[in-house]
Design an enzyme around this catalytic site. Sequence first.
Site, PDB file in Angstrom:
ATOM      1  N   ASP A  22      49.326 -16.419  28.514  1.00 12.60           N
ATOM      2  CA  ASP A  22      49.651 -15.044  28.858  1.00 12.60           C
ATOM      3  C   ASP A  22      49.752 -14.945  30.373  1.00 12.60           C
ATOM      4  OD1 ASP A  22      50.061 -12.356  28.836  1.00 12.60           O
ATOM      5  OD2 ASP A  22      48.080 -11.810  28.098  1.00 12.60           O
ATOM      6  N   CYS A  57      37.774 -24.093   3.767  1.00 11.09           N
ATOM      7  CA  CYS A  57      37.281 -24.366   5.119  1.00 11.09           C
ATOM      8  C   CYS A  57      35.892 -24.997   5.066  1.00 11.09           C
ATOM      9  CB  CYS A  57      37.267 -23.086   5.960  1.00 11.09           C
ATOM     10  SG  CYS A  57      35.850 -21.996   5.672  1.00 11.09           S
ATOM     11  N   HIS A 108      35.822 -20.118   9.616  1.00 15.55           N
ATOM     12  CA  HIS A 108      36.381 -19.536   8.391  1.00 15.55           C
ATOM     13  C   HIS A 108      37.540 -18.598   8.693  1.00 15.55           C
ATOM     14  CE1 HIS A 108      36.923 -17.467   4.624  1.00 15.55           C
ATOM     15  NE2 HIS A 108      36.836 -16.343   5.313  1.00 15.55           N
ATOM     16  N   CYS A 135      38.610 -20.464  -0.669  1.00 12.78           N
ATOM     17  CA  CYS A 135      38.812 -21.058   0.656  1.00 12.78           C
ATOM     18  C   CYS A 135      38.289 -22.489   0.711  1.00 12.78           C
ATOM     19  CB  CYS A 135      38.110 -20.194   1.705  1.00 12.78           C
ATOM     20  SG  CYS A 135      38.312 -20.782   3.398  1.00 12.78           S
ATOM     21  N   CYS A 188      33.080 -22.541   3.920  1.00 15.23           N
ATOM     22  CA  CYS A 188      33.079 -22.144   2.513  1.00 15.23           C
ATOM     23  C   CYS A 188      32.782 -23.302   1.574  1.00 15.23           C
ATOM     24  CB  CYS A 188      34.413 -21.494   2.150  1.00 15.23           C
ATOM     25  SG  CYS A 188      34.622 -19.836   2.856  1.00 15.23           S
TER      26      CYS A 188
END
Length: 375
Positions: A90, A310, A339, A308, A313
Amino acid sequence: MLNFEILATEGLARRGRLALNHGVVETPIFMPVGTYGTVKGVMPRSLHEMGAQIILGNTFHLWMRPGLDVLRQFGGLHRFESWDKPILTDSGGFQVWSLGEMRKIAEEGVKFASPVNGDKLLLTPEVSMQIQHALNSDIVMQFDECTPYETKGHRTTEAEARSSMELSRRWALRCKAEFERLGNRNALFGIVQGGMFERLRQESLDALVEMDFPGYAVGGVSVGEPKEEMLRIMAHTPHRLPADKPRYLMGVGTPEDLVAGVECGVDMFDCVMPTRNARNGHLFTRFGDLKIRNARHRVDERPADESCTCYACTNFSRAYLHHLDRCGEMLGPMLASIHNLHYYLNLMREVREALEAGGFAAFASRFRLERSRGV
């Protein structure tokens, strides 16, 4: 270098591929935010494992710390933070906006006192380009003024938004000239401004397209406006940008915002929401949002999201995440961040697959239905 190709379309939605100096990015894509050269609470290895293809850095903050001398010594941000994939930076315009009364905006640029040590500084379009050249970011953003929705209860008028938009337009020309003078071989994006006024957005867009940037962003949203106002500008602007250039919606947003953005022709998104909300015990799931600090999760053996894959999880229960949050253990927000980012990146992967299969409209309907079910 930038090469962009469209691989599939459905309505305004696009499935694309963006080639940059440090690698290829499959779009639509969500870009995790790494303001200070790190995505908060997440190891770079975890970002690779969850499928992150491009991350953000921030020109303003990296200019303050560690400073250009350090970054030049490392040849840019990639080696400094050990990330070998693309980086977008940015320009510092949003951070200047967030300084409020601590900064003074003029034609030359923005004068302000450093929030780190109080030094008097001047950030101009040219300086922004010089900083981003030192960072060696694959995508460089033009320096712009982020038009506020309101200031101290005063809603920005069309005349005020026009003045801000025209300043950003003049700064875009200066950014392009300095970018080319530096011989930067990366890609410079122009930023469409104009507040909540479609007519100004169109004028900004037309002027930037005439300058022929390699890519374009829609800025000045998620700056305090009501959601319906943001959605109105999102519906108006992206699809009017050149079809053969990547389109980036800055600072947006919720999972619903991302899917709506894709429907409007957006290719690239970023937002601090996945990591910021994670640090406050707020997890995004396929079936709605989960507030892990609520007492009902104290003995819940289920993962945060049973669909999920991940690391959080597949290894830990809601009860354990609740315990970490209640105890203030740093592992709690780290797991929640992993997550949330995995959820966002997986959502974009599913969007790409749906577009490839010609089933994006059905996917979007199913997504909204599942998200409304609640956890």
